[in-house]
Structure formats: C-alpha cells, structure tokens
Scaffold this active site. Structure first.
Site, PDB file in Angstrom:
ATOM      1  N   CYS A  97       0.811  -1.226   0.000  1.00 11.01           N
ATOM      2  CA  CYS A  97       0.000   0.000   0.000  1.00 11.01           C
ATOM      3  C   CYS A  97       0.848   1.281   0.000  1.00 11.01           C
ATOM      4  O   CYS A  97       1.435   1.611  -1.027  1.00 11.01           O
ATOM      5  CB  CYS A  97      -0.988  -0.054   1.171  1.00 11.01           C
ATOM      6  SG  CYS A  97      -2.390   1.049   0.947  1.00 11.01           S
ATOM      7  N   HIS A 197      -3.525  -5.508   2.468  1.00 13.07           N
ATOM      8  CA  HIS A 197      -3.175  -5.674   3.885  1.00 13.07           C
ATOM      9  C   HIS A 197      -3.840  -6.975   4.336  1.00 13.07           C
ATOM     10  O   HIS A 197      -4.364  -7.730   3.540  1.00 13.07           O
ATOM     11  CB  HIS A 197      -3.762  -4.527   4.714  1.00 13.07           C
ATOM     12  CG  HIS A 197      -3.279  -3.171   4.343  1.00 13.07           C
ATOM     13  ND1 HIS A 197      -2.099  -2.646   4.814  1.00 13.07           N
ATOM     14  CD2 HIS A 197      -3.829  -2.199   3.574  1.00 13.07           C
ATOM     15  CE1 HIS A 197      -1.954  -1.410   4.358  1.00 13.07           C
ATOM     16  NE2 HIS A 197      -2.980  -1.119   3.599  1.00 13.07           N
TER      17      HIS A 197
HETATM   18  N1  GLN Z   1      -2.016   6.873   2.471  1.00 10.94           N
HETATM   19  C1  GLN Z   1      -2.137   6.026   1.339  1.00 10.94           C
HETATM   20  C2  GLN Z   1      -3.521   6.089   0.718  1.00 10.94           C
HETATM   21  O1  GLN Z   1      -4.462   6.448   1.377  1.00 10.94           O
HETATM   22  C3  GLN Z   1      -1.771   4.586   1.701  1.00 10.94           C
HETATM   23  C4  GLN Z   1      -2.732   3.980   2.663  1.00 10.94           C
HETATM   24  C5  GLN Z   1      -2.303   2.629   3.164  1.00 10.94           C
HETATM   25  O2  GLN Z   1      -1.104   2.318   3.226  1.00 10.94           O
HETATM   26  N2  GLN Z   1      -3.261   1.832   3.591  1.00 10.94           N
HETATM   27  O3  GLN Z   1      -3.681   5.770  -0.438  1.00 10.94           O
END
Ligand code: GLN
Length: 246
Positions: A97, A197
């Site tokens: 992510c 995740h």
């Molecule tokens: N901040 C990033 C987004 O919102 C990554 C989020 C995350 O790692 N879950 O796209």
C-alpha cells in the site's frame, strides 16, 4: 560463504509504515523459516539509521497514512539508489500500500502534496475522490498455486502501471490499483507491490514461500523449500475467496 540456513529480513520504517497488521507479514516470513528449522533475523531500520545492505536477503515495507508517508519519504529517497541497485541484482522485496506507492515514481496525497518515490517500480499514484475499502480477491499472474491472492484494501490513492511494471493480479473482488483497469499491485524483477493488507502473507502462504525461495536464491542457496502443512492458512484464504464466490 554465507549461512544457507539463515534468512535476513529487512523491515523498513516499522514505526511509521505499519497499517492493519502489516507487521504480520514479517512474522509470517520468519515463522515459515523457523518451521523449516532454519534461522531468521529481522533487521529494522528507521529513517536516518545505518544499514549493512550486504546482510539483507529480503526487504519489507508496509503501508502508512499520508502523514506517515511524508515523514519517511525523504529518507526513503536517499536509500533509493542503494536499494534499487540490489533489487536489480535480484534482491526480493514486498511493498504494501503506502510502501508500494513510494516504490513508484510519485504519490500525490489526498491534499495534493506530491511525494517523489524511489522510482524502482514503473507506477505512479494520484489521489482518488473516494477511498477503496474492503476485501480483495485477485488472480495472480505469478507462477504459484492456487493462483488466488486475498487481502484487505484501504487506500485513497489510485495507482497506474507503466509498461515495465506487470500487474501482480487481476481483480475478482474489490477495486485494486485504481478501480478502472482491473489490475491489482505490480511486479518488476523480484519486487512485489500490492494494496493488500490483512496481513497478506499469513493468508497467502504460497506467496510467502515464493518470496522466501527468491531470498534463498539471492543468497546463492539453490534448494527448494520443504512444503509445510497449510490447513489453517488455506482455511483463512478460502474464507475470503468464498466471499467473492457468493
Ligand atoms: N495513504 C495512502 C492512501 O491512502 C496509503 C494507505 C495505506 O497504506 N493503507 O492511499
């Protein structure tokens, strides 16, 4: 000669880049090494800390909120050339992510700040107007069985792939990279970027073992990994796949 019975895992920025149990990926990798009666070492590195790259066999970076991504982005850029040189030589890496976004060319945050990425992956990320949240099932293009990968996504960014990055998988359930082109994640050399995740690897042991076999090959150990019983892991995997089938 390095010890072929040990795998050294580098966990980058565990304090800031660790969302929705991402650390579980490192635990899963270490445990799968130990179940095979091999040893694993987890090296953690926060911004500004020194690192002996020659000791690293596998790299992991998790996801992070925009504010956390912006805190580590400068340091990650500095680490970028050393990291990229080794990735081109076959060092394997898993980036989840927010970490996946920063392995690309840039990530534009929800409030329009452009964070330059390491640029190893031929991908870039624009802000979306709605967060993508929920279970994900994809069919991966990697040579693993079963071909399904499952996880949980929660991101605002929309990631687009250039020619050099291949999708990690095709979306069956969920939104994936951008909700438009049906792709999820990216693979380039032995670097896997993904929005999943979960944690990802405890529920996808076949992907964990692919990364471990790459790590052993990078060390020069050419020996297949012993199979492990996967009943509980695959039960968890199948539970998510069943949500898609329904
Ligand atoms: N901040 C990033 C987004 O919102 C990554 C989020 C995350 O790692 N879950 O796209």
């Amino acid at each position: 000669m390095r010890d072929g019975r040990r795998v050294n895992i580098l966990h980058l920025y565990p304090q800031h880049m660790n969302l929705y149990g991402d650390r579980g990926n490192v635990l899963a990798l270490s445990q799968r090494v130990r179940w095979r009666e091999m040893a694993s070492t987890v090296i953690t590195r926060e911004a500004g800390e020194p690192l002996d790259w020659d000791a690293v066999d596998l790299v992991f970076i998790g996801g992070g909120e925009d504010t956390h991504q912006s805190r580590i982005a400068d340091d990650f850029l500095m680490v970028g050339p050393d990291l990229s040189r080794r990735l081109r030589d076959g060092l394997p890496m898993l980036a989840i992510c927010g970490g996946f976004q920063l392995m690309g060319k840039y990530y534009k945050t929800a409030d329009g700040q452009e964070l330059p990425g390491v640029g190893f992956l031929d991908v870039w990320t624009e802000p979306g107007n709605q967060r993508a949240i929920g279970d994900v099932v994809t069919e991966t293009l990697l040579p693993i069985e079963p071909p399904s990968l499952v996880g949980f996504e929660n991101h605002g960014g929309r990631t687009y792939l250039g020619d050099r990055a291949k999708p990690l998988g095709l979306v069956k359930l969920g939104r994936g990279n951008n909700g438009e082109d049906g792709t999820e994640g990216a693979v380039q050399d032995r670097v896997i970027g993904t929005y999943l995740h979960g944690s990802l690897l405890p529920k996808n042991p076949h992907l964990a073992d692919l990364l471990l076999s790459w790590a052993l090959q990078y060390r020069g150990v050419d020996q297949p990994l012993e199979p492990l019983p996967e009943d509980e892991e695959m039960d968890a995997h199948e539970t998510i796949v069943a949500r898609w089938r329904k």
